[in-house]
Enzyme design. Sequence first.
Site, PDB file in Angstrom:
ATOM      1  N   ARG A 106       0.848  -1.216  -0.130  1.00 30.20           N
ATOM      2  CA  ARG A 106       0.082   0.061   0.061  1.00 30.20           C
ATOM      3  C   ARG A 106       0.906   1.410   0.248  1.00 30.20           C
ATOM      4  O   ARG A 106       0.904   2.097  -1.029  1.00 30.20           O
ATOM      5  CB  ARG A 106      -1.041   0.090   1.193  1.00 30.20           C
ATOM      6  CG  ARG A 106      -2.162   0.985   0.981  1.00 30.20           C
ATOM      7  CD  ARG A 106      -1.716   2.390   1.573  1.00 30.20           C
ATOM      8  NE  ARG A 106      -1.327   2.765   2.898  1.00 30.20           N
ATOM      9  CZ  ARG A 106      -0.713   3.661   3.551  1.00 30.20           C
ATOM     10  NH1 ARG A 106      -0.733   4.806   2.818  1.00 30.20           N
ATOM     11  NH2 ARG A 106      -0.620   3.589   4.691  1.00 30.20           N
ATOM     12  N   ASP A 107       1.571   1.466   1.084  1.00 33.47           N
ATOM     13  CA  ASP A 107       2.208   2.708   1.126  1.00 33.47           C
ATOM     14  C   ASP A 107       3.493   2.597   0.220  1.00 33.47           C
ATOM     15  O   ASP A 107       4.073   3.702  -0.237  1.00 33.47           O
ATOM     16  CB  ASP A 107       2.776   3.053   2.552  1.00 33.47           C
ATOM     17  CG  ASP A 107       3.129   4.295   2.849  1.00 33.47           C
ATOM     18  OD1 ASP A 107       3.280   5.185   2.191  1.00 33.47           O
ATOM     19  OD2 ASP A 107       3.869   4.610   3.942  1.00 33.47           O
ATOM     20  N   HIS A 140       6.442   4.527  12.756  1.00 31.70           N
ATOM     21  CA  HIS A 140       6.383   4.449  11.347  1.00 31.70           C
ATOM     22  C   HIS A 140       7.475   5.578  10.778  1.00 31.70           C
ATOM     23  O   HIS A 140       7.061   6.844  10.800  1.00 31.70           O
ATOM     24  CB  HIS A 140       5.011   4.721  10.682  1.00 31.70           C
ATOM     25  CG  HIS A 140       5.097   4.747   9.127  1.00 31.70           C
ATOM     26  ND1 HIS A 140       4.039   3.926   8.308  1.00 31.70           N
ATOM     27  CD2 HIS A 140       5.572   5.478   8.300  1.00 31.70           C
ATOM     28  CE1 HIS A 140       4.237   4.033   7.400  1.00 31.70           C
ATOM     29  NE2 HIS A 140       5.114   4.817   7.111  1.00 31.70           N
ATOM     30  N   HIS A 164      10.500   6.983   8.357  1.00 29.16           N
ATOM     31  CA  HIS A 164      11.151   7.252   7.282  1.00 29.16           C
ATOM     32  C   HIS A 164      12.444   7.580   7.306  1.00 29.16           C
ATOM     33  O   HIS A 164      12.812   8.139   8.277  1.00 29.16           O
ATOM     34  CB  HIS A 164      10.249   8.568   6.288  1.00 29.16           C
ATOM     35  CG  HIS A 164       9.179   7.880   5.729  1.00 29.16           C
ATOM     36  ND1 HIS A 164       8.259   8.533   4.713  1.00 29.16           N
ATOM     37  CD2 HIS A 164       8.050   7.263   6.151  1.00 29.16           C
ATOM     38  CE1 HIS A 164       7.090   8.137   4.368  1.00 29.16           C
ATOM     39  NE2 HIS A 164       7.100   7.077   5.202  1.00 29.16           N
ATOM     40  N   CYS A 200       5.455   9.588   0.596  1.00 28.88           N
ATOM     41  CA  CYS A 200       3.865  10.241   0.755  1.00 28.88           C
ATOM     42  C   CYS A 200       3.691  11.022  -0.303  1.00 28.88           C
ATOM     43  O   CYS A 200       4.296  11.976  -0.631  1.00 28.88           O
ATOM     44  CB  CYS A 200       4.076  10.907   1.902  1.00 28.88           C
ATOM     45  SG  CYS A 200       2.363  11.702   2.609  1.00 28.88           S
ATOM     46  N   ASN A 239      10.257   4.540   2.958  1.00 27.69           N
ATOM     47  CA  ASN A 239       9.990   4.152   4.423  1.00 27.69           C
ATOM     48  C   ASN A 239      11.360   3.217   4.805  1.00 27.69           C
ATOM     49  O   ASN A 239      12.085   2.865   4.058  1.00 27.69           O
ATOM     50  CB  ASN A 239       8.846   3.136   4.080  1.00 27.69           C
ATOM     51  CG  ASN A 239       7.572   3.796   4.007  1.00 27.69           C
ATOM     52  OD1 ASN A 239       7.069   4.464   4.951  1.00 27.69           O
ATOM     53  ND2 ASN A 239       6.869   3.386   2.811  1.00 27.69           N
TER      54      ASN A 239
END
Length: 309
Positions: free
Chosen positions: A29-30, A218, A220, A251, A260
């Site tokens: 997804r991300d 989470h 980065h 993002c 990420n």
Amino acid sequence: MGAREAGLPDVVGASGLPSRVTIWEVGARDGLQNESAVVPVSVKLEFLDRLADAGLTVLEATSFVHPKWVPQLADAAELLGGLERRDGVVYPVLVPNERGLDRALEAGVSHIAIFASATETFAGKNLNRTLAGQFEMFAPTVARALDAGLSVRGYVSMCFGDPWEGPVAASQVVEVGERLLEMGCSQLSLGDTIGVATPGQVEGLLARFGDVSSLAVHFHDTYGQALANTLAALRCGVTTVDSSAGGLGGCPYAESATGNLATEDLVWMLDGLGVETGVDLDKLVATSVWMAERLGRPSPSRVVRALGG
């Protein structure tokens, strides 16, 4: 056979760490949402299957955001319809609002996530809401999801810095997070969306929350701090870490956000510390090499580059 040839680090434990960490894998997804070329749904499905085969048990599969905003995920319903779900693996989906929830319920999902902002500016750019107004959108979505028996996770973005507002006060992050927990979220994922955090900031924010049992992190890796920040969070008692296979993703609403934390880099560190994850690193590396070939570029993960040939 040496550690590098075996694909395994030497194990030397350290004090103050959990015995096991749950990896919340966001690659499908991300990781893929920012790709300019649409990845075929067949490739996404194989990606998810390979990740499950590597031992990952939480695979964030897709998002029911409007296709206009994230064209890459326009195939969410088709993907979930073709997904071969495995026992012991959950496949959360991101749901931006009630319309997204309707689609998620139609697809038969059991876990959803909502995406909140810790800052006024990002709430406006990402959600078209004010910082306070975002909760008016989330409340009915969360209530309906809970009534339907779904588990709800809350993401909080811009927890350490915002490209428009600069440093973000910990008190502001805690206020947003506590409102989501009060609303019924079972877990909060605290996001360093632009990768500016350092370990002291991480410890300070987690201390402000006090009880970290419902928190995940989470990070980065914009400034190379994701692993250091993760280790700081683990020492504070956090046991769920978000990461993306091969270090994919960023993002779409924050141009300064780079990839990420790579799941392989995380697993290498945790394996070396003797912290259990249930993940087969060799299979995971092979999966990211496979995906990199389909995307037409090498993986940014250092471990993938070291072990993947």
